[in-house]
Scaffold this motif. Structure first.
Motif, PDB file in Angstrom:
ATOM      1  N   ALA A  10      13.192  66.103 114.876  1.00 32.24           N
ATOM      2  CA  ALA A  10      13.352  65.463 113.577  1.00 32.24           C
ATOM      3  C   ALA A  10      13.401  63.967 113.686  1.00 32.24           C
ATOM      4  CB  ALA A  10      14.632  65.884 112.900  1.00 32.24           C
ATOM      5  N   LEU A  11      13.231  63.383 112.624  1.00 35.62           N
ATOM      6  CA  LEU A  11      13.046  61.989 112.314  1.00 35.62           C
ATOM      7  C   LEU A  11      14.371  61.331 111.930  1.00 35.62           C
ATOM      8  CD1 LEU A  11      10.747  59.953 111.489  1.00 35.62           C
ATOM      9  CD2 LEU A  11      10.850  61.030 109.279  1.00 35.62           C
ATOM     10  N   THR A  12      14.426  59.985 111.939  1.00 40.13           N
ATOM     11  CA  THR A  12      15.561  59.279 111.356  1.00 40.13           C
ATOM     12  C   THR A  12      15.055  58.059 110.591  1.00 40.13           C
ATOM     13  OG1 THR A  12      15.799  58.206 113.481  1.00 40.13           O
ATOM     14  CG2 THR A  12      17.328  59.956 112.976  1.00 40.13           C
ATOM     15  N   LEU A  13      15.351  57.949 109.329  1.00 38.86           N
ATOM     16  CA  LEU A  13      14.853  56.866 108.496  1.00 38.86           C
ATOM     17  C   LEU A  13      15.879  56.483 107.436  1.00 38.86           C
ATOM     18  CD1 LEU A  13      11.534  58.729 108.053  1.00 38.86           C
ATOM     19  CD2 LEU A  13      11.567  56.512 109.083  1.00 38.86           C
ATOM     20  N   GLY A  14      15.760  55.324 106.795  1.00 40.05           N
ATOM     21  CA  GLY A  14      16.657  54.986 105.716  1.00 40.05           C
ATOM     22  C   GLY A  14      16.665  53.527 105.334  1.00 40.05           C
ATOM     23  N   ALA A  15      17.531  53.126 104.370  1.00 41.05           N
ATOM     24  CA  ALA A  15      17.654  51.734 103.995  1.00 41.05           C
ATOM     25  C   ALA A  15      18.826  51.521 103.066  1.00 41.05           C
ATOM     26  CB  ALA A  15      16.381  51.258 103.335  1.00 41.05           C
ATOM     27  N   ALA A  16      19.536  50.414 103.279  1.00 44.48           N
ATOM     28  CA  ALA A  16      20.682  50.131 102.432  1.00 44.48           C
ATOM     29  C   ALA A  16      20.226  49.491 101.121  1.00 44.48           C
ATOM     30  CB  ALA A  16      21.658  49.222 103.167  1.00 44.48           C
ATOM     31  N   SER A  17      19.428  48.434 101.236  1.00 44.33           N
ATOM     32  CA  SER A  17      18.901  47.802 100.030  1.00 44.33           C
ATOM     33  C   SER A  17      17.385  47.728 100.151  1.00 44.33           C
ATOM     34  CB  SER A  17      19.500  46.402  99.870  1.00 44.33           C
ATOM     35  OG  SER A  17      19.236  45.608 101.013  1.00 44.33           O
ATOM     36  N   ALA A  18      16.799  48.762 100.663  1.00 45.15           N
ATOM     37  CA  ALA A  18      15.368  48.771 100.946  1.00 45.15           C
ATOM     38  C   ALA A  18      14.539  48.597  99.682  1.00 45.15           C
ATOM     39  CB  ALA A  18      14.991  50.069 101.628  1.00 45.15           C
ATOM     40  N   GLN A  19      13.475  47.812  99.777  1.00 42.58           N
ATOM     41  CA  GLN A  19      12.576  47.593  98.667  1.00 42.58           C
ATOM     42  C   GLN A  19      11.214  48.229  98.899  1.00 42.58           C
ATOM     43  OE1 GLN A  19      13.675  46.071  95.822  1.00 42.58           O
ATOM     44  NE2 GLN A  19      15.634  46.140  96.885  1.00 42.58           N
ATOM     45  N   SER A  20      10.961  48.686 100.109  1.00 40.61           N
ATOM     46  CA  SER A  20       9.660  49.265 100.419  1.00 40.61           C
ATOM     47  C   SER A  20       9.805  50.305 101.520  1.00 40.61           C
ATOM     48  CB  SER A  20       8.689  48.172 100.876  1.00 40.61           C
ATOM     49  OG  SER A  20       9.069  47.695 102.162  1.00 40.61           O
ATOM     50  N   ALA A  21       8.736  51.081 101.716  1.00 42.11           N
ATOM     51  CA  ALA A  21       8.741  52.075 102.789  1.00 42.11           C
ATOM     52  C   ALA A  21       8.917  51.398 104.142  1.00 42.11           C
ATOM     53  CB  ALA A  21       7.444  52.870 102.750  1.00 42.11           C
ATOM     54  N   GLN A  22       8.301  50.226 104.325  1.00 39.07           N
ATOM     55  CA  GLN A  22       8.409  49.532 105.605  1.00 39.07           C
ATOM     56  C   GLN A  22       9.833  49.066 105.864  1.00 39.07           C
ATOM     57  OE1 GLN A  22       5.838  49.384 107.903  1.00 39.07           O
ATOM     58  NE2 GLN A  22       7.618  48.878 109.170  1.00 39.07           N
ATOM     59  N   ASP A  23      10.540  48.639 104.819  1.00 39.08           N
ATOM     60  CA  ASP A  23      11.945  48.267 104.970  1.00 39.08           C
ATOM     61  C   ASP A  23      12.747  49.455 105.506  1.00 39.08           C
ATOM     62  OD1 ASP A  23      11.579  45.712 103.980  1.00 39.08           O
ATOM     63  OD2 ASP A  23      11.978  46.310 101.916  1.00 39.08           O
ATOM     64  N   ILE A  24      12.468  50.622 104.961  1.00 31.74           N
ATOM     65  CA  ILE A  24      13.166  51.830 105.373  1.00 31.74           C
ATOM     66  C   ILE A  24      12.864  52.144 106.832  1.00 31.74           C
ATOM     67  CG2 ILE A  24      13.400  54.308 104.997  1.00 31.74           C
ATOM     68  CD1 ILE A  24      12.737  53.784 102.055  1.00 31.74           C
ATOM     69  N   LEU A  25      11.596  52.093 107.191  1.00 31.42           N
ATOM     70  CA  LEU A  25      11.199  52.376 108.575  1.00 31.42           C
ATOM     71  C   LEU A  25      11.845  51.398 109.549  1.00 31.42           C
ATOM     72  CD1 LEU A  25       7.408  53.160 108.044  1.00 31.42           C
ATOM     73  CD2 LEU A  25       9.232  54.791 108.552  1.00 31.42           C
ATOM     74  N   ASN A  26      11.913  50.133 109.165  1.00 32.32           N
ATOM     75  CA  ASN A  26      12.516  49.123 110.033  1.00 32.32           C
ATOM     76  C   ASN A  26      14.001  49.397 110.255  1.00 32.32           C
ATOM     77  OD1 ASN A  26      10.085  47.791 110.220  1.00 32.32           O
ATOM     78  ND2 ASN A  26      10.590  46.244 108.669  1.00 32.32           N
ATOM     79  N   ARG A  27      14.699  49.813 109.209  1.00 30.38           N
ATOM     80  CA  ARG A  27      16.127  50.085 109.322  1.00 30.38           C
ATOM     81  C   ARG A  27      16.382  51.336 110.167  1.00 30.38           C
ATOM     82  NH1 ARG A  27      19.424  47.284 105.578  1.00 30.38           N
ATOM     83  NH2 ARG A  27      18.229  45.967 104.158  1.00 30.38           N
ATOM     84  N   VAL A  28      15.512  52.334 109.991  1.00 30.78           N
ATOM     85  CA  VAL A  28      15.653  53.559 110.787  1.00 30.78           C
ATOM     86  C   VAL A  28      15.402  53.267 112.257  1.00 30.78           C
ATOM     87  CG1 VAL A  28      14.702  55.831 111.214  1.00 30.78           C
ATOM     88  CG2 VAL A  28      15.016  55.031 108.904  1.00 30.78           C
ATOM     89  N   ASP A  29      14.371  52.478 112.518  1.00 33.11           N
ATOM     90  CA  ASP A  29      14.052  52.114 113.895  1.00 33.11           C
ATOM     91  C   ASP A  29      15.229  51.393 114.538  1.00 33.11           C
ATOM     92  OD1 ASP A  29      12.503  51.811 116.189  1.00 33.11           O
ATOM     93  OD2 ASP A  29      11.716  49.882 115.525  1.00 33.11           O
ATOM     94  N   SER A  30      15.878  50.513 113.783  1.00 36.93           N
ATOM     95  CA  SER A  30      17.034  49.783 114.297  1.00 36.93           C
ATOM     96  C   SER A  30      18.187  50.731 114.604  1.00 36.93           C
ATOM     97  CB  SER A  30      17.468  48.735 113.269  1.00 36.93           C
ATOM     98  OG  SER A  30      18.613  48.043 113.718  1.00 36.93           O
TER      99      SER A  30
END
Length: 217
Positions: A10-30
């Motif tokens: 399984a995957l891990t993804l998300g965002a606190a104040s994400a504005q785009s899919a890329q924001d979410i991917l970046n936060r999950v990667d972190s």
């Protein structure tokens, strides 16, 4: 059925104040950077060649090695079967025949019957969607417990396959995965019992019965 799901689960993804899919991917990667190993349960249903089937399996993974081990509890035809996948190949242990079928990763993915989505990368968000165009479909829930729905399509736009992933910002992890092709749902699966850094080793994930016959189709 024996050419089934080369899941890897399984995957891990998300965002606190994400504005785009890329924001979410970046936060999950972190959030994933300190994850040495993970495990989770994947359950739901899939439309296989023989019809709709209940799916229940456990995934254990070492993301840094793109290594995953999947053990099936359902459907009955796959109970106690094990799939081990890495960057190069998929090994599927068939309990009833005591055989291990070995094939290249790309061939196993193609024969899964679930489109082009590579389940072996579900535990590694940094590479999971590299070959996909991803968009944010929607957001639900209140701050701190929001869920983000992403949809991915292979780059180029010619594929009719879609993958939808629901991500919770409470832990930046997946809660649901849905596969679609030509408007039809191929699989709808819920992620539960998600654990990280529990001491899993690559050697334990790769272990299969030594008495099993090796088959290379």
């Amino acid at each position: 059925m024996h050419k089934t799901l080369p899941f890897l689960l399984a995957l891990t993804l998300g965002a606190a104040s994400a504005q785009s899919a890329q924001d979410i991917l970046n936060r999950v990667d972190s959030a994933q950077k300190n994850v040495k190993d993970l495990s989770f349960r994947l359950s739901g249903s899939a439309n296989m060649d023989s019809g709709k089937q209940t799916i229940d399996l456990t995934v254990k993974a070492v993301p840094a090695q793109s290594l995953a081990r999947i053990q099936f509890a359902a459907p009955d035809a796959l109970a106690d079967n094990v799939v081990v996948a890495d960057r190069k190949e998929v090994r599927q242990y068939l309990f009833l025949t005591n055989q291990i079928t070995v094939m290249p990763l790309d061939k196993a993915t193609t024969q899964s019957g679930l489109g082009t989505f590579d389940f072996t990368k579900l535990s590694n968000p940094a590479t999971l969607l590299a070959g996909y165009d991803v968009k944010l479909l929607g957001t639900s829930g209140r701050a701190g417990q929001r869920t983000f729905q992403l949809e991915a399509q292979a780059k180029g736009g010619s594929s009719k396959d879609r993958t939808r992933v629901w991500i919770t910002e409470a832990g930046w992890r997946p809660t649901r995965v849905q596969l679609l092709s030509s408007g039809k749902t191929l699989a709808d699966l819920t992620v539960s019992n998600y654990k990280t850094n529990s001491g899993l080793s690559a050697a334990s994930l790769r272990q299969l019965p030594k008495s099993a016959q090796i088959v290379r189709p």
